[in-house]
Scaffold this motif. Sequence first.
Motif: not given
Length: 115
Positions: A11, A13-14, A85-87, A89, A112-115
């Motif tokens: 995991l 962050q962006p 980027k989230p995309e 993921t 997984t790219v997520s804040s």
Amino acid sequence: QVQLVESGGGLVQPGGSLRLSCAASGNIPSIVAMGWYRQAPGKQRELVARILKGGSTDYADSVKGRFTISRDNPKTVYLQMNSLKPEDTAVYYCNADLGAHYVYWGQGTQVTVSS
């Protein structure tokens, strides 16, 4: 029997970075190409990047300038992923093409790219 062992997902962050590794073992007379594919939920598996036997590389347009594929020997490849980027993921799969229709896949590693 050929095995591909992946590591490095997780995991992030962006804007962050991750490095994936893939090591091939087993009866491998020659490798035509090694690369990384990814599959997001509800989507088809797609090529992310690959490196050919001679050292040339291919990248998906969506990752050009952000991801870099490299190797330090013919059986170990890396995927450096920057500016995530989230995309991005997805489950990332290592792939080894030995030619003559012999293609092998790793078990997959979640990114997984997520804040």
